[in-house]
Structure formats: C-alpha cells, structure tokens
Design an enzyme around this catalytic site. Structure first.
Site, PDB file in Angstrom:
ATOM      1  N   HIS A  84      -3.066  10.682   0.641  1.00 14.34           N
ATOM      2  CA  HIS A  84      -2.808  10.701   2.108  1.00 14.34           C
ATOM      3  C   HIS A  84      -2.377  11.811   2.812  1.00 14.34           C
ATOM      4  O   HIS A  84      -1.153  12.051   2.897  1.00 14.34           O
ATOM      5  CB  HIS A  84      -1.753   9.434   1.937  1.00 14.34           C
ATOM      6  CG  HIS A  84      -1.528   8.639   3.437  1.00 14.34           C
ATOM      7  ND1 HIS A  84      -1.596   7.250   3.799  1.00 14.34           N
ATOM      8  CD2 HIS A  84      -1.416   9.308   4.834  1.00 14.34           C
ATOM      9  CE1 HIS A  84      -1.410   7.101   4.896  1.00 14.34           C
ATOM     10  NE2 HIS A  84      -1.190   8.156   5.619  1.00 14.34           N
ATOM     11  N   GLU A 133       6.970  10.548  10.744  1.00 17.31           N
ATOM     12  CA  GLU A 133       5.415  10.258  11.535  1.00 17.31           C
ATOM     13  C   GLU A 133       4.987  11.659  11.643  1.00 17.31           C
ATOM     14  O   GLU A 133       4.679  12.229  13.096  1.00 17.31           O
ATOM     15  CB  GLU A 133       5.893   9.482  12.799  1.00 17.31           C
ATOM     16  CG  GLU A 133       4.508   9.229  13.587  1.00 17.31           C
ATOM     17  CD  GLU A 133       3.558   8.532  12.898  1.00 17.31           C
ATOM     18  OE1 GLU A 133       3.828   7.828  11.867  1.00 17.31           O
ATOM     19  OE2 GLU A 133       2.295   8.646  13.296  1.00 17.31           O
ATOM     20  N   GLU A 191      -4.558  -0.323   7.927  1.00 14.80           N
ATOM     21  CA  GLU A 191      -3.397  -0.003   8.525  1.00 14.80           C
ATOM     22  C   GLU A 191      -3.657  -0.780  10.081  1.00 14.80           C
ATOM     23  O   GLU A 191      -4.757  -0.796  10.665  1.00 14.80           O
ATOM     24  CB  GLU A 191      -2.851   1.454   8.956  1.00 14.80           C
ATOM     25  CG  GLU A 191      -2.440   2.279   7.610  1.00 14.80           C
ATOM     26  CD  GLU A 191      -2.502   3.562   7.964  1.00 14.80           C
ATOM     27  OE1 GLU A 191      -2.093   4.076   9.241  1.00 14.80           O
ATOM     28  OE2 GLU A 191      -2.437   4.426   6.899  1.00 14.80           O
ATOM     29  N   ARG A 214       0.958  -1.237   0.171  1.00 15.13           N
ATOM     30  CA  ARG A 214      -0.034  -0.043  -0.078  1.00 15.13           C
ATOM     31  C   ARG A 214       0.798   1.140  -0.052  1.00 15.13           C
ATOM     32  O   ARG A 214       1.755   1.297   1.011  1.00 15.13           O
ATOM     33  CB  ARG A 214      -0.930  -0.082   1.138  1.00 15.13           C
ATOM     34  CG  ARG A 214      -1.792   1.329   1.136  1.00 15.13           C
ATOM     35  CD  ARG A 214      -2.893   1.206   2.450  1.00 15.13           C
ATOM     36  NE  ARG A 214      -3.478   2.457   2.411  1.00 15.13           N
ATOM     37  CZ  ARG A 214      -3.619   3.516   3.587  1.00 15.13           C
ATOM     38  NH1 ARG A 214      -3.143   3.086   4.600  1.00 15.13           N
ATOM     39  NH2 ARG A 214      -4.064   4.338   3.328  1.00 15.13           N
TER      40      ARG A 214
END
Ligand code: GBH
Length: 492
Positions: free
Chosen positions: A128, A446, A389, A83
């Site tokens: 995203h 992150e 996820e 993905r």
C-alpha cells in the site's frame, strides 16, 4: 440518525464482507521495531517540507502494539473482515538481498490468528504505497524491471507464511496513484516529476509514469503466477488488485466531452486493468502515446493471462471531464497528452458536482458509486468486485467542539448514500460486488496531509492514542447487523 434498511438481499452472496480498511504505514507505527527495515515513506516523511504538518508515521496510531484494542473495536462494530497491508520492509528489510525478518513474520502471524479467532477474515494487501528503501537505492524501484523479481519474491514469502489463513490477497493498492503522484506530480516518493511542482523541480521525463506502471503491472502478473502455480489449489484463496477509481462525468452531452471522459478513465484506471484483464493497454493510450508506451513481450503476455480473481475499487468521489483535444483548454489537471487531453474539474457552470468537504478532492456524489461500478462491471465482464475503500474526511482544529469531533452526521449521511447507491447497482444491474470496506476504522496518518485529516469511525487522540467511537461507528454497527444473516453473525 435513522437506520433505514437498504436491501442487499438477492444481490449479495450470504458471505458478503463488511469491513474497514487500513494500511501499514498509516497505522502501524513501530517504524524501527523488531528488525523492520526502512521504506520509501520512512525516508520521505523525514525530509522537511514533504508533509503538511511536519509529521510522519513513526508512531502513527501504533496498531503494531495496540491491535488487541482495535480488535475489540472491530468486534463491537461486527465486521466480518478487516483490510490491512503488510509492511514489505518488515518482512524483507533489504528485499530479496537480505534475510527474512522472523520477528516481522511473527507479528503478522499473531495478528492474523487474533483476527480469525474473532471470526474476522483478513483481507491483505501486499503493498500500500510502500517499498523497502533498499530497492529504491539499488535500482530505483518501480523504474527498473528488476523490481518484478523482488515483488515475486516478497509475494511468495507472504503466501508461504500466511496463505494457509489468508483467503483474500491484493497485490497493489492504487498503483495509479503511486505512479501519478510518485513520477508525475512528484508529491509522493520517489518525488519524480515531469513538471516543476512544490518541492519537486527535477523535470524528469514525462514517460516515467508509464515505465513505472509497466513494471507494476508485470510485478502483479508475476505474483499472481506464483500464487496460481504454487499455492492457490492448496490454500483456496483469491487474488486481485485495488485501483483508485474516480467517476468522470462528461461536462456536456457533446461527443467530444463524452470521449474525453473515456480518455480520462483510460489514462487513470483502465491503464492498469485493461492489460491485466484484456491483455493490452487501452486504445486511447496507444494512439496518443505511440512509442512512449512500453510494449509487452510474448512472455509478458503469457504472464498477463494469469489476470486476477477480483477487482478492488477505492471510490470516494467524482469529477467532470472536459475535452481538450478538439478544443484547447487552459492548463489544468488532465490537459496534457500524457494525461489524455481531458480536463478534470469539480465544477460545471460554477456549481460543484457534489457537496464539497474538508478534503480538497472529495465531493459527495453518490451516483458516482453506481456509475463506476457499472462501468467496471461492463468493461471487465462482471469480474467479482470489492469496494475496498469508501469514506469521508473531516478536518478538526483546536476549537473543534465535542459535538464536531464525535457527532459526525455528515460522514453517516455520506456512507448511507453511497451504500444505498451500491445496493441498487447490485440489485438492479446484477453487479457482482462481494464486499464493502469503510475507510477507515480509526483516524490515521493521511500521507502528505499528515494528521490534519480524519477519516475514522473512531477518533484518535494523538497525545494518548486513545480511540473513541464516533456516531458513524454506532451507525455502521447497526447497518451491518441489519444486513448480515444471523447465522453468520460473529457477535457474542
Ligand atoms: C486512498 O487514497 C488511499 O488508499 C488511502 O491510503 C487514503 O488514506 C485514503 O484514500 C484517503 O485519502 O491527484 O491524480 O492522484 C486516495 C487518495 C487522492 C487518490 C486524490 C485520488 C485524486 C487524483 N486520492 N486523488 S490524483
């Protein structure tokens, strides 16, 4: 670590997808290479104070250049799907107001071909969290209905160039997080907030999240409509949306707390899925928000009938939910009208819902996987689902030993227990789950935590960008081997 066998037989089709997840901004780097335009996260991360460690995704883990190496890692683990997301500004640096960037198209062509050569199905997200900055500057991105036209144009471009080989399309990753963090708490771009928080002092209207969400829902519908009318028959793929899905456990057996958990879910996930699957916003939202909730026109409702083919679920954690409508609560997450008057809290009688982790929002509660999948199955007529996820974050520091860096027992335990719960839900309740993706293949950028959190099956050394497998990589490899019919195995 034992590799006890979790039975997926009888519950999964033979082509169950096992993969890992990623996203362009968190992985690619190459933020100005080969004609890419700047996006909202490029701009946001370069403003001092927005990212915990002052870093950005300029280089990230440089998957743009190092993807061959990463394909080797995938191949070794034995995933049959990967993905990733396409960087919108790499394909259309100026949205629909400029040309297609052929070098960007070439990059994804090469990447997709290389995946397929190894028997790995691309599972592709169109956005995203990222959007070309041009569209933010021109018309404030998700706040304007104009964005629907841009998203349709972008989606069409991707279907046209890549749809001959891509069989799984995701329109949006976690639009609920995009609007909550971008337009309520303001901790993500475009830093709009309905209350002062951190760097965000603008005191923007509390209805902005609902306007942004409305435009995202209709952008999804526009993209699906194009896919259905121009491509799906010929290309034979499917298209869905990915939601961040928390499980909300009522903090007590009282009716008030049960209703609060329902409201929390409606104001978080059902907010997007109800209109797309059922054609209207959740009843709780309509009641509490009244005319603050945008309305779908006749045309919109027609478009929404395109629905989706699958629901992607990003599930990591669970919270308790406590009523604040019938009895007042101290202010906290969830307690206002625009969040459904349902306090979100990790503790009940001083005890955490599950073992806390280095990540402030992540508690280990595997039962939540069963509960959220069952909830979605029941509410949305067992629409095909993918766990897009699921993963475990850790925080390394200067003094971390090799043992701590690479022997990630806790991650293995987490993945094992969540997969066990998922398998049970599939087997005993007939939940139509068709794939599972660990977040993530590698440590990566992150978001506002920068590089301070690690979610990778592989450790990344940020001085050298060297990838090193953790114990969890070996464990996932073994798990997949135990659960994949030999005939489908892509292992050489
Ligand atoms: C996912 O986000 C992302 O898709 C992925 O890019 C990221 O790397 C991964 O998980 C790990 O964080 O404060 O109201 O938003 C999940 C991020 C953060 C979403 C906590 C839910 C709590 C609710 N999550 N958040 S809220």
């Amino acid at each position: 670590v034992s590799c006890n066998h979790i039975s997926l037989k009888g519950s999964s089709p033979t082509n169950f997808l096992f993969g890992t997840g990623s996203s362009s901004y968190q992985f690619e780097g190459a933020f100005m290479s080969d004609g890419k335009g700047l996006n909202n996260w490029d701009i946001f991360t370069h403003k001092p104070g927005n990212i915990l460690d002052g870093t950005n995704g300029d280089i990230a883990v440089d998957q743009y250049h190092l993807y061959q190496e990463d394909l080797d890692l995938m191949n070794y683990i034995g995933v049959n799907s990967y993905r990733f997301s396409i960087s919108w500004a790499r394909i259309l640096p100026k949205g629909r107001f400029g040309k297609v960037n052929r070098a960007g198209v070439d990059h994804y062509n090469k990447f997709i071909d290389a995946l397929l050569l190894r028997g790995i199905q691309p599972f592709v997200t169109l956005t995203h969290y990222d959007i070309p900055q041009e569209l933010e500057d021109r018309y404030r991105s998700w706040l304007s209905p104009e964005v629907q036209e841009d998203f349709r144009y972008y989606a069409n471009t991707c279907f046209k160039f890549f749809g001959d080989r891509v069989k799984y399309w995701v329109t949006f990753n976690e639009p609920n997080v995009v609007v909550i963090r971008g337009y309520r708490s303001g901790i993500y771009p475009p830093s709009r907030c309905s209350f002062p928080f951190g760097n965000c002092t603008s005191g923007d209207s509390e209805v902005e999240p609902f306007i942004a969400a409305h435009n995202i829902i209709l952008s999804h519908a526009a993209a699906v409509n194009i896919y259905r009318t121009k491509y799906q028959k010929k290309q034979g793929g499917s298209i869905g949306m990915v939601m961040n899905a928390l499980w909300y456990e009522p903090i007590s057996n009282s009716l008030a707390d049960k209703l609060a958990a329902e409201r929390a879910q409606s104001f978080y996930m059902n907010w997007f899925l109800d209109p797309i699957v059922h054609g209207s916003y959740p009843a709780e939202m309509q009641e509490l928000l009244g005319s603050d909730l945008p309305v779908f026109s006749k045309f919109d409702l027609e478009m929404l009938k395109n629905g989706l083919d699958f629901i992607g679920i990003n599930h990591y954690t669970s919270f308790y939910s406590k009523d604040c409508m019938f009895s007042p609560c101290e202010p906290g997450p969830g307690t206002t009208r625009t969040e459904g008057f349902a306090l979100r809290t990790a503790k009940k009688d001083g005890v955490y819902i599950g073992e806390p982790t280095a990540v402030d929002w992540l508690y280990v509660y595997p039962r939540g996987m069963d509960k959220i999948v069952t909830y979605i199955k029941d509410r949305y007529n067992n629409t095909p689902m993918f766990i897009t996820e699921n993963g475990y974050g850790e925080k390394e520091n200067q003094n971390s030993t090799n043992e701590e860096l690479f022997n990630d027992f806790k991650r293995v335990e987490y993945l094992k227990s969540y997969l066990q719960a998922l398998a049970e839900t599939m087997r005993t309740k007939g939940a139509d789950v068709r794939g599972y993706f660990v977040w993530s293949l590698l440590d990566n950028f992150e978001w506002t935590s920068g590089y301070t959190l690690q979610f990778g099956l592989h450790h990344v050394d940020y001085d050298t960008l060297k990838r090193t497998p953790r114990l969890s990589a070996a464990w996932y490899r073994q798990f997949i081997a135990n659960h994949t019919p030999k005939i489908l195995s892509t292992q050489k």
